[in-house]
Design a protein around this motif. Structure first.
Motif, PDB file in Angstrom:
ATOM      1  N   GLN A  11       0.312  -3.727  13.979  1.00  0.00           N
ATOM      2  CA  GLN A  11       1.028  -2.473  14.169  1.00  0.00           C
ATOM      3  C   GLN A  11       0.064  -1.314  14.449  1.00  0.00           C
ATOM      4  O   GLN A  11       0.412  -0.355  15.115  1.00  0.00           O
ATOM      5  CB  GLN A  11       1.864  -2.132  12.929  1.00  0.00           C
ATOM      6  CG  GLN A  11       3.141  -2.947  12.795  1.00  0.00           C
ATOM      7  CD  GLN A  11       2.869  -4.354  12.273  1.00  0.00           C
ATOM      8  OE1 GLN A  11       1.864  -4.616  11.615  1.00  0.00           O
ATOM      9  NE2 GLN A  11       3.757  -5.285  12.597  1.00  0.00           N
TER      10      GLN A  11
ATOM     11  N   LYS B  67       3.118  -5.801   2.970  1.00  0.00           N
ATOM     12  CA  LYS B  67       1.975  -6.601   3.445  1.00  0.00           C
ATOM     13  C   LYS B  67       1.062  -7.097   2.314  1.00  0.00           C
ATOM     14  O   LYS B  67       0.953  -8.294   2.107  1.00  0.00           O
ATOM     15  CB  LYS B  67       1.154  -5.794   4.463  1.00  0.00           C
ATOM     16  CG  LYS B  67       1.805  -5.728   5.833  1.00  0.00           C
ATOM     17  CD  LYS B  67       1.612  -7.001   6.648  1.00  0.00           C
ATOM     18  CE  LYS B  67       2.548  -7.087   7.841  1.00  0.00           C
ATOM     19  NZ  LYS B  67       2.346  -6.017   8.819  1.00  0.00           N
ATOM     20  N   VAL B  68       0.421  -6.208   1.594  1.00  0.00           N
ATOM     21  CA  VAL B  68      -0.508  -6.696   0.556  1.00  0.00           C
ATOM     22  C   VAL B  68       0.187  -6.837  -0.794  1.00  0.00           C
ATOM     23  O   VAL B  68      -0.439  -7.154  -1.797  1.00  0.00           O
ATOM     24  CB  VAL B  68      -1.752  -5.786   0.404  1.00  0.00           C
ATOM     25  CG1 VAL B  68      -2.481  -5.679   1.723  1.00  0.00           C
ATOM     26  CG2 VAL B  68      -1.374  -4.394  -0.114  1.00  0.00           C
TER      27      VAL B  68
ATOM     28  N   LEU C  26       0.802  -1.225   0.000  1.00  0.00           N
ATOM     29  CA  LEU C  26       0.000   0.000   0.000  1.00  0.00           C
ATOM     30  C   LEU C  26       0.837   1.279   0.000  1.00  0.00           C
ATOM     31  O   LEU C  26       0.503   2.222  -0.721  1.00  0.00           O
ATOM     32  CB  LEU C  26      -0.999  -0.015   1.170  1.00  0.00           C
ATOM     33  CG  LEU C  26      -2.180  -0.960   0.923  1.00  0.00           C
ATOM     34  CD1 LEU C  26      -2.938  -1.237   2.220  1.00  0.00           C
ATOM     35  CD2 LEU C  26      -3.127  -0.377  -0.120  1.00  0.00           C
TER      36      LEU C  26
ATOM     37  N   LEU D 172       3.377   7.159   7.612  1.00  0.00           N
ATOM     38  CA  LEU D 172       2.092   6.536   7.268  1.00  0.00           C
ATOM     39  C   LEU D 172       2.259   5.122   6.701  1.00  0.00           C
ATOM     40  O   LEU D 172       1.280   4.420   6.474  1.00  0.00           O
ATOM     41  CB  LEU D 172       1.311   7.411   6.275  1.00  0.00           C
ATOM     42  CG  LEU D 172       0.775   8.717   6.859  1.00  0.00           C
ATOM     43  CD1 LEU D 172       0.100   9.549   5.771  1.00  0.00           C
ATOM     44  CD2 LEU D 172      -0.215   8.457   7.997  1.00  0.00           C
TER      45      LEU D 172
ATOM     46  N   TYR E 208       4.292   6.514  -1.019  1.00  0.00           N
ATOM     47  CA  TYR E 208       5.133   6.765   0.152  1.00  0.00           C
ATOM     48  C   TYR E 208       6.296   5.791   0.164  1.00  0.00           C
ATOM     49  O   TYR E 208       6.117   4.601  -0.111  1.00  0.00           O
ATOM     50  CB  TYR E 208       4.353   6.556   1.455  1.00  0.00           C
ATOM     51  CG  TYR E 208       3.222   7.528   1.691  1.00  0.00           C
ATOM     52  CD1 TYR E 208       3.462   8.909   1.729  1.00  0.00           C
ATOM     53  CD2 TYR E 208       1.922   7.073   1.915  1.00  0.00           C
ATOM     54  CE1 TYR E 208       2.424   9.798   1.954  1.00  0.00           C
ATOM     55  CE2 TYR E 208       0.883   7.965   2.147  1.00  0.00           C
ATOM     56  CZ  TYR E 208       1.132   9.327   2.167  1.00  0.00           C
ATOM     57  OH  TYR E 208       0.107  10.195   2.398  1.00  0.00           O
TER      58      TYR E 208
ATOM     59  N   ALA F 265      -2.022  -5.007   8.520  1.00  0.00           N
ATOM     60  CA  ALA F 265      -1.227  -4.126   9.385  1.00  0.00           C
ATOM     61  C   ALA F 265      -1.831  -4.020  10.790  1.00  0.00           C
ATOM     62  O   ALA F 265      -1.427  -3.172  11.567  1.00  0.00           O
ATOM     63  CB  ALA F 265      -1.115  -2.736   8.746  1.00  0.00           C
TER      64      ALA F 265
ATOM     65  N   ILE G 176       0.447   4.228  -2.793  1.00  0.00           N
ATOM     66  CA  ILE G 176      -0.005   5.568  -2.423  1.00  0.00           C
ATOM     67  C   ILE G 176       1.166   6.553  -2.455  1.00  0.00           C
ATOM     68  O   ILE G 176       1.064   7.693  -2.000  1.00  0.00           O
ATOM     69  CB  ILE G 176      -0.737   5.503  -1.056  1.00  0.00           C
ATOM     70  CG1 ILE G 176      -1.929   4.520  -1.172  1.00  0.00           C
ATOM     71  CG2 ILE G 176      -1.278   6.843  -0.619  1.00  0.00           C
ATOM     72  CD1 ILE G 176      -2.664   4.242   0.115  1.00  0.00           C
TER      73      ILE G 176
ATOM     74  N   ARG H 127       3.683   2.858   8.353  1.00  0.00           N
ATOM     75  CA  ARG H 127       3.768   2.016   9.552  1.00  0.00           C
ATOM     76  C   ARG H 127       2.880   0.769   9.439  1.00  0.00           C
ATOM     77  O   ARG H 127       1.679   0.865   9.218  1.00  0.00           O
ATOM     78  CB  ARG H 127       3.348   2.872  10.759  1.00  0.00           C
ATOM     79  CG  ARG H 127       3.009   2.125  12.025  1.00  0.00           C
ATOM     80  CD  ARG H 127       2.836   3.078  13.197  1.00  0.00           C
ATOM     81  NE  ARG H 127       1.844   4.120  12.927  1.00  0.00           N
ATOM     82  CZ  ARG H 127       1.282   4.903  13.861  1.00  0.00           C
ATOM     83  NH1 ARG H 127       1.630   4.773  15.130  1.00  0.00           N
ATOM     84  NH2 ARG H 127       0.398   5.823  13.535  1.00  0.00           N
ATOM     85  N   GLY H 128       3.492  -0.373   9.570  1.00  0.00           N
ATOM     86  CA  GLY H 128       2.737  -1.629   9.562  1.00  0.00           C
ATOM     87  C   GLY H 128       2.353  -2.144   8.190  1.00  0.00           C
ATOM     88  O   GLY H 128       1.863  -3.249   8.062  1.00  0.00           O
ATOM     89  N   GLU H 129       2.534  -1.345   7.159  1.00  0.00           N
ATOM     90  CA  GLU H 129       1.996  -1.716   5.843  1.00  0.00           C
ATOM     91  C   GLU H 129       3.077  -2.195   4.862  1.00  0.00           C
ATOM     92  O   GLU H 129       2.749  -2.667   3.776  1.00  0.00           O
ATOM     93  CB  GLU H 129       1.292  -0.513   5.185  1.00  0.00           C
ATOM     94  CG  GLU H 129       0.325   0.245   6.086  1.00  0.00           C
ATOM     95  CD  GLU H 129      -1.099  -0.293   6.014  1.00  0.00           C
ATOM     96  OE1 GLU H 129      -1.275  -1.443   5.560  1.00  0.00           O
ATOM     97  OE2 GLU H 129      -2.019   0.431   6.436  1.00  0.00           O
TER      98      GLU H 129
END
Lengths: 557, 134
Positions: free
Chosen positions: B71, A136-137, A117, A129, A123, B68, A121, A131-133
Motif C-alpha cells: 500500500q 497487519k502486525v 500499528l 495514516l 488512530y 504495509a 499509535i 493506510r496499509g497498516e
C-alpha cells in the motif's frame, strides 16, 4: 591445611596448568578470541580462584530469598511451570479470537495480544495514516465492540492476558475492564499485564504519541487507578526486549530497562504513591538472545540488581516489591530468512536460557518470522518447544540448576558491575527521560547494532545459513496469507459502531475527558466512561493529542 | 576530477517503528562516502517524495517491516513518475514476501533487500546502478 595454604596450592597448580595451556596454544592455536556479546573477553576456564570474594548468602541466597539471584519462588518450576504465552494477533478481532482459542486448546496457559500499528499509535482504522497498516502486525481494535469479539468465549477470570500496548494503554485496559464487566466478572478477578512502557518506545520501538511528561502522567494515573480497582493486574511491563532487538548488548538491555524502571518509580513516588503499594505490580520483559550462558547470567543479575535497588535506593520493605518478575521472548532479530527451519533450534536454545534464568512467562518465536507473520503450524511448533523444555528434559527439576557454576557466577557478577556503571552514568545525565531526550540511549544502542552487523559481515560472528553453511536453491515454505478484505471490513464495522451508539453520551464523555486532561485529575475513570459509551480509540486519543500535544522524534544518526 | 559524493535518502515509511536496519544501512552508506539524509520514523509516501526531490538525492532507500509495503510503496513510485523524477533509484529493505518483490520490481523498485543482506551488497548495488544511470 588452612584455607590460605589451600589457596596458595591452587594458585601454583593453576600456574603449572597455564604453562601447559600456553604450550597447547602454540601447537594448536585457538580458533578466535572468545567474547561475550557485551564485549568481555572470556577466559579459558573458570575456577575457585575466580570466586575469591564469593559470599553465598549475600550474592545468591536460596531461591525465593533476597536478593533473589536464584529465582523468586522457593521451589521455582517444581510447583508450577512458567506461563506459556504466545504473542498473537492479526487481521480482525474474529481471526485473532480464533487463533487464541486454538492456542489454548493446544495447552497455552496465557494470552498475549498483538495490536496493529494504528491501534498502538491511537488512530482509528479509517484514519489516513492507517493506510496499509490495518490488521497487519496485530489485530485492529477501534472500540469496545472489537474488544468484545476479541475476548468472545474466553472467560476473563480464568486466563491472564498480556497486552502489548503503550501510549494508549489506558484505553485498551479500560476496554478490557469493560468486557470483563459485561461477562459479569468482578474486577479483582481479572489478571494480566499491559506493557505501558513509553520510555523504550522513544528509545527503541517507536509507537509513541504524546511527549514524555504527559506520557508519564498517564502511566502514573494507570498505576494509581489499577492499584485500587484491579489489584492483581500488572500495571506496567518494563521492557528490555525491544532495546535488545534494536541492537543493544545484554548489559545495555538490563541497564536501560532498569534505568527506565527507576524513572517510573520516581514518577509514581512524585505523585504521592507509596513504594510498597505499587512496586509489587511492576513487571519486566526481557529478550533471550543467542549467547546461552551470558543470557542466563543476565536474568540472574537483573534480579539481584533490582532487589538491591528497590531495597537500598527506594526503601521498599514488602518482599514482593523487591522481586523482579519477568516475561521473556526469544530474539526475533536472530531469526534468519535463509533455511528457516534452523530457527527452530535457535529458538529452543534461547528458550532454555530463559528457563534456566528463571523466567515467569515465555514466548517462543516461530521459525517463519523473518519471512512473514507466523503460520498456525509454525506457532504450534514454537509452543511445543516450550512443552518439551517444561516436561521432557529435566531442566525444571531443581531451582537455578546452574547456580554456583564458576562461569555463570562470574558472568553474573560482571554483568551486574557493568549495568551499575551504566545506571550511574544515566543518573549523572539526569535520569532515563533526560538520557532519551538527549539521544544518549539511542546512540549507545545504535553503536552496538552497527558493531554487530560489522561482525556478521566480517564473519567474526557466524550466523548459520547466512554467512556460513549457506545453501542455494531453497524451497519456499508455506506462509500465512493475510485476507486483503480485512481492512475494508474493519472500516465498515467502525462505521456501524459510530452510527449505532448514543452520540450524546459519546460527546459528553469526550468533553469530560478533555476537562480532566487539562486538570491533574486521574484520567482512568473518564477513559473508562468513554469506552463504555463506544467512543473509539481514535476519538479518545484525538482529545488527548489536542490537550497534550504530540512527541516529535529526536532523530539520531 | 573526483566524483561528487552520492546522495541517498534513507526513510521509514508508514507507522513501523523498527529502525535498526535503516540506521545501520544509513551509517554504512555514510562510511562508504555517500551523503545520507535520514528521515526518521513515520513518513508518508508524500513526505518521502518531497524530501527526496528537495534534497536532490539520486537514491531513495526505504525500510518497511510492517507488511504495509504494497500500500505504501506504489504511491512513492507513482509520485516520482508524476514529478518527472523516476530517475531517482528506489531500493527497499524489509520483510517482503517473494511474490510482492516481483510486483515491486516490475513497478519501478530497483532492488529489494531482505533479511540477511549485507551492507556491502547494498553499497555495491547502489554504486553500480548509479553508474549505469549516468
Amino acid at each position: 591445611m588452612s584455607d590460605q595454604e589451600k589457596n596458595k596450592e591452587l594458585i601454583q597448580a593453576k600456574e603449572t596448568w597455564q604453562q601447559k595451556v600456553n604450550k597447547t596454544i602454540e601447537k594448536y592455536p585457538e580458533r578466535k578470541t572468545f567474547k561475550l556479546d557485551s564485549d568481555l573477553e572470556i577466559e579459558t576456564v573458570y575456577d575457585p580462584l575466580n570466586m575469591a570474594d564469593f559470599d553465598y548468602a549475600d550474592q545468591l541466597n536460596w531461591p525465593g530469598e533476597y536478593p533473589y539471584t536464584r529465582g523468586i519462588q522457593p521451589t521455582m518450576y517444581r510447583g508450577r511451570l512458567w506461563t506459556m504465552r504466545q504473542y498473537a494477533g492479526f487481521g480482525s478481532a474474529e481471526e485473532t479470537n480464533e487463533r487464541f482459542r486454538y492456542l489454548m486448546e493446544q495447552g497455552q496457559t496465557g494470552l498475549s495480544v498483538a495490536f496493529d500499528l494504528p491501534t498502538q499509535i491511537g488512530y482509528d482504522s479509517d484514519h489516513p495514516l492507517a493506510r496499509g497498516e490495518v490488521g497487519k502486525v496485530g489485530v485492529a481494535i477501534d472500540s469496545l465492540a472489537d474488544m468484545e469479539i476479541l475476548m468472545d468465549k474466553i472467560p476473563l477470570d480464568q486466563v491472564s492476558t498480556s497486552m502489548t500496548i503503550n501510549s494508549p494503554a489506558a484505553v485498551l485496559l479500560a476496554m478490557y475492564m469493560a468486557v470483563a464487566e459485561k461477562q459479569g466478572i468482578p474486577m479483582d478477578k481479572i489478571n494480566g499485564t499491559i506493557q505501558n512502557d513509553i520510555l523504550k518506545e522513544y528509545a527503541a520501538r517507536g509507537t509513541y504519541i504524546f511527549p514524555p511528561r504527559e506520557s508519564m502522567r498517564l502511566i502514573v494515573d494507570i498505576i494509581a487507578f489499577a492499584g485500587e480497582k484491579i489489584p492483581t493486574f500488572n500495571t506496567i511491563s518494563i521492557s528490555g526486549y525491544h532495546i535488545r532487538e534494536a541492537g543493544s548488548t545484554a548489559i545495555q538491555e538490563v541497564a536501560f530497562t532498569l534505568s527506565n524502571a527507576i524513572a517510573y518509580v520516581e514518577a509514581a513516588l512524585g505523585a504521592g504513591l507509596e513504594i510498597d503499594q505499587f512496586a509489587p505490580r511492576l513487571s519486566f520483559f526481557f529478550n533471550a538472545h543467542s549467547n546461552f550462558f551470558e543470557e542466563i547470567a543476565k536474568f540472574r543479575a537483573a534480579r539481584r540488581i533490582w532487589a538491591r535497588l528497590m531495597k537500598e535506593r527506594f526503601g521498599a520493605r514488602n518482599p514482593r516489591s523487591l522481586m523482579l518478575r519477568f516475561h521473556t521472548q526469544t530474539a526475533g532479530s536472530t531469526l534468519t530468512a535463509q533455511q528457516p527451519d534452523v530457527n527452530i533450534m535457535r529458538v529452543a536454545f534461547q528458550a532454555l536460557s530463559a528457563v534456566l534464568g528463571g523466567t515467569q512467562s515465555l514466548h517462543t518465536n516461530s521459525r517463519d518470522e523473518a519471512l512473514a507473520l507466523p503460520s498456525e503450524h509454525s506457532v504450534l511448533l514454537a509452543l511445543r518447544t516450550q512443552q518439551v523444555i517444561g516436561y521432557e528434559i529435566g531442566a525444571t527439576d531443581a531451582a537455578d540448576p546452574l547456580g554456583g557454576s564458576y562461569y555463570i557466577e562470574n558472568l553474573t557478577n560482571h554483568i551486574e558491575e557493568e549495568v551499575l556503571r551504566y545506571i550511574d552514568r544515566i543518573d549523572e545525565i539526569g535520569g532515563a527521560v533526560e538520557a532519551i531526550e538527549k539521544g544518549f540511549i539511542q546512540r549507545e544502542i545504535q553503536a552496538s547494532a552497527y558493531r554487530y552487523q560489522k561482525e556478521i559481515e566480517s564473519q567474526e560472528r557466524v550466523v548459520v545459513g547466512v554467512n556460513r553453511f549457506t545453501q542455494s536453491g531453497e524451497q519456499p515454505i508455506d506462509l500465512l496469507k493475510m485476507d486483503p478484505a480485512t481492512s475494508q471490513r474493519q472500516v465498515e464495522r467502525l462505521k456501524e459502531v459510530r452510527l449505532s451508539r448514543n452520540q450524546g453520551k459519546v460527546a459528553e464523555s469526550l468533553q469530560e475527558l478533555r476537562k480532566a486532561a487539562q486538570s491533574d485529575e486521574n484520567l482512568m475513570p473518564y477513559i473508562l466512561a468513554a469506552v463504555r459509551a463506544y467512543t473509539t480509540l481514535g476519538e479518545i486519543c484525538g482529545v488527548l493529542r489536542d490537550v497534550f500535544g504530540e512527541y516529535q522524534q529526536q532523530v539520531t544518526l | 576530477m573526483a566524483d561528487k559524493p552520492l546522495r541517498v535518502l534513507v526513510g521509514k515509511v508508514g507507522l513501523d517503528g523498527h529502525d535498526r536496519g535503516a540506521k545501520v544501512v544509513a551509517q554504512a552508506l555514510r562510511d562508504a562516502g555517500m551523503e545520507v539524509v535520514y528521515t526518521g520514523l513515520r513518513q508518508t509516501p508524500e513526505q518521502i517524495v518531497e524530501a527526496a526531490i528537495q534534497e536532490d538525492v539520486q537514491v531513495i532507500g526505504l525500510s518497511i517491516l510492517s507488511g504495509a509495503h504494497m500500500q505504501l510503496l506504489p504511491p512513492v513510485l507513482e509520485m516520482l513518475r508524476e514529478q518527472d523524477s523516476s530517475d531517482i533509484i528506489v531500493v527497499v529493505g524489509g520483510i517482503i514476501p517473494r511474490e510482492d518483490i516481483v510486483y515491486l520490481k516490475e513497478n519501478g523498485v530497483a532492488e529489494v533487500f531482505t533479511p540477511g543482506s549485507t551492507t556491502v551488497d547494498i553499497i555495491n548495488f547502489i554504486k553500480e546502478k548509479v553508474e549505469q544511470n549516468k
